[in-house]
Design a protein around this motif. Structure first.
Motif, PDB file in Angstrom:
ATOM      1  N   GLY A  22       1.923   2.617   1.959  1.00 49.85           N
ATOM      2  CA  GLY A  22       1.055   1.683   2.657  1.00 49.85           C
ATOM      3  C   GLY A  22       1.475   1.504   4.094  1.00 49.85           C
ATOM      4  O   GLY A  22       2.117   2.383   4.692  1.00 49.85           O
ATOM      5  N   GLN A  23       1.119   0.367   4.675  1.00 53.12           N
ATOM      6  CA  GLN A  23       1.454   0.075   6.057  1.00 53.12           C
ATOM      7  C   GLN A  23       2.975   0.057   6.228  1.00 53.12           C
ATOM      8  O   GLN A  23       3.689  -0.596   5.491  1.00 53.12           O
ATOM      9  CB  GLN A  23       0.870  -1.277   6.456  1.00 53.12           C
ATOM     10  CG  GLN A  23       1.040  -1.606   7.925  1.00 53.12           C
ATOM     11  CD  GLN A  23       0.302  -2.876   8.311  1.00 53.12           C
ATOM     12  OE1 GLN A  23      -0.192  -3.603   7.457  1.00 53.12           O
ATOM     13  NE2 GLN A  23       0.217  -3.138   9.601  1.00 53.12           N
ATOM     14  N   ILE A  25       6.677  -0.799   7.409  1.00 52.80           N
ATOM     15  CA  ILE A  25       7.507  -1.869   7.949  1.00 52.80           C
ATOM     16  C   ILE A  25       8.886  -1.282   8.183  1.00 52.80           C
ATOM     17  O   ILE A  25       9.547  -0.828   7.244  1.00 52.80           O
ATOM     18  CB  ILE A  25       7.607  -3.067   6.990  1.00 52.80           C
ATOM     19  CG1 ILE A  25       6.222  -3.656   6.714  1.00 52.80           C
ATOM     20  CG2 ILE A  25       8.532  -4.145   7.576  1.00 52.80           C
ATOM     21  CD1 ILE A  25       6.231  -4.799   5.700  1.00 52.80           C
ATOM     22  N   HIS A  45       3.252  -2.977  -1.909  1.00 49.89           N
ATOM     23  CA  HIS A  45       2.232  -3.339  -0.932  1.00 49.89           C
ATOM     24  C   HIS A  45       2.409  -2.620   0.403  1.00 49.89           C
ATOM     25  O   HIS A  45       1.443  -2.461   1.152  1.00 49.89           O
ATOM     26  CB  HIS A  45       2.242  -4.851  -0.683  1.00 49.89           C
ATOM     27  CG  HIS A  45       1.749  -5.656  -1.840  1.00 49.89           C
ATOM     28  ND1 HIS A  45       2.531  -5.946  -2.943  1.00 49.89           N
ATOM     29  CD2 HIS A  45       0.538  -6.230  -2.058  1.00 49.89           C
ATOM     30  CE1 HIS A  45       1.819  -6.674  -3.789  1.00 49.89           C
ATOM     31  NE2 HIS A  45       0.615  -6.856  -3.284  1.00 49.89           N
ATOM     32  N   PHE A  46       3.630  -2.198   0.696  1.00 45.12           N
ATOM     33  CA  PHE A  46       3.932  -1.618   2.002  1.00 45.12           C
ATOM     34  C   PHE A  46       4.920  -0.468   1.858  1.00 45.12           C
ATOM     35  O   PHE A  46       5.605  -0.337   0.854  1.00 45.12           O
ATOM     36  CB  PHE A  46       4.531  -2.676   2.943  1.00 45.12           C
ATOM     37  CG  PHE A  46       3.712  -3.925   3.053  1.00 45.12           C
ATOM     38  CD1 PHE A  46       2.564  -3.944   3.827  1.00 45.12           C
ATOM     39  CD2 PHE A  46       4.067  -5.064   2.366  1.00 45.12           C
ATOM     40  CE1 PHE A  46       1.784  -5.089   3.923  1.00 45.12           C
ATOM     41  CE2 PHE A  46       3.311  -6.223   2.444  1.00 45.12           C
ATOM     42  CZ  PHE A  46       2.161  -6.234   3.223  1.00 45.12           C
ATOM     43  N   ASN A 279      -1.373  -9.559   5.995  1.00 49.51           N
ATOM     44  CA  ASN A 279      -2.769  -9.200   5.740  1.00 49.51           C
ATOM     45  C   ASN A 279      -3.776 -10.060   6.488  1.00 49.51           C
ATOM     46  O   ASN A 279      -4.991  -9.850   6.358  1.00 49.51           O
ATOM     47  CB  ASN A 279      -3.048  -9.257   4.235  1.00 49.51           C
ATOM     48  CG  ASN A 279      -2.350  -8.146   3.481  1.00 49.51           C
ATOM     49  OD1 ASN A 279      -2.040  -7.090   4.050  1.00 49.51           O
ATOM     50  ND2 ASN A 279      -2.096  -8.369   2.198  1.00 49.51           N
TER      51      ASN A 279
END
Length: 281
Positions: A22-23, A25, A45-46, A279
């Motif tokens: 995902g995005q 970090i 999630h990331f 988000n």
């Protein structure tokens, strides 16, 4: 599943660990220590990229003070960003590593979408450190203080056995300053982490003492998440950050049942708060 790789930056071998999808970090610090703190849920999630800095990297040559300034750390982060082909990233810094994240965001704001600062003081000056110690003496419970005295008494033998790991042993023996559950033993979280003490001493003792995050954050335009633990006596009190209350691009969250590591101590609430903020758009 985690993948480990390494890069050479100006004579330092820096490892990085990638977990999740995902995005991205980018978590600056230790590729060994920090993956142990964040929950499996969060990495679903990331894409978390845990990157060593020179204080935790293996040198491949002799080095001197000019090799480990904060500017050098910033350039290592930028080198990693280029290798990893990251852009418009979220950068995260916990504790002293928050100073590195802010320094990078100042130097390369065009590559930073958002910034996460966790459990950091506004400066690491001697005056602020004394303020945190005084806060502990004034507000910590008698049981917490007793636990601290028991733990810190073991530090001398730790240092005799492994003087090269002084930073690690200090972090472990300061547990009563670091955790909501002041009896928690953090030894396992530091397994395999070997600091370069000359670099650590300079960064934490000199470079970070010269920084004022309140002033620097005020001039940064990206959204910033500041997470603090109510029982984090290492960088206490949380009121050091009160000046940020009216800063629209800064969101401050206090974790009421955490010390220095809310991602480990209150993982569900930590994930909920941070995921919602990321988000927001």
């Amino acid at each position: 599943m985690m993948t480990y790789q390494k890069m050479i930056c100006d004579g330092f071998e820096l490892n990085y660990c990638i977990k999740g999808q995902g995005q991205p970090i980018l978590v600056v610090g230790s590729s060994v220590y920090y993956p142990r703190l964040f929950s499996e849920n969060f990495s679903q999630h990331f894409q978390l990229i845990f990157l060593d800095h020179r204080g935790f990297g293996k040198p491949t040559r002799a080095f001197k003070q000019a090799d480990y300034t904060l500017d050098k750390i910033v350039e290592d982060i930028e080198h990693a960003r280029q290798i990893l082909k990251l852009d418009d990233l979220i950068i995260a810094g916990h504790s002293g590593h928050a100073f590195m994240a802010v320094a990078y965001a100042k130097a390369y704001p065009q590559h930073v979408q958002k910034m996460i600062l966790l459990n950091t003081a506004t400066t690491n000056s001697q005056e602020r450190q004394q303020q945190s110690l005084s806060y502990f003496e004034a507000y910590a419970s008698a049981k917490r203080k007793h636990q601290f005295q028991q733990d810190i008494a073991l530090l001398e033998q730790d240092l005799k056995r492994e003087p090269e790991r002084r930073f690690v042993h200090m972090c472990i023996r300061m547990g009563a300053h670091s955790f909501y559950d002041y009896t928690f033993n953090a030894t396992s979280t530091w397994d395999g982490v070997y600091p370069n003490m000359e670099i650590i001493d300079y960064l934490w003792g000199v470079a970070f003492a010269e920084q004022n995050l309140l002033q620097q954050i005020h001039h940064l335009n990206m959204p910033i998440f500041v997470g603090l633990g109510r029982y984090d006596y290492l960088v206490a009190p949380v009121s050091l950050w009160d000046a940020m209350e009216c800063t629209p691009h800064v969101k401050k969250v206090i974790f009421e049942k955490s010390g220095h590591n809310p991602m480990l101590e209150e993982p569900e609430y930590f994930d909920e708060q941070l995921i919602a903020w990321i988000n927001e758009g």
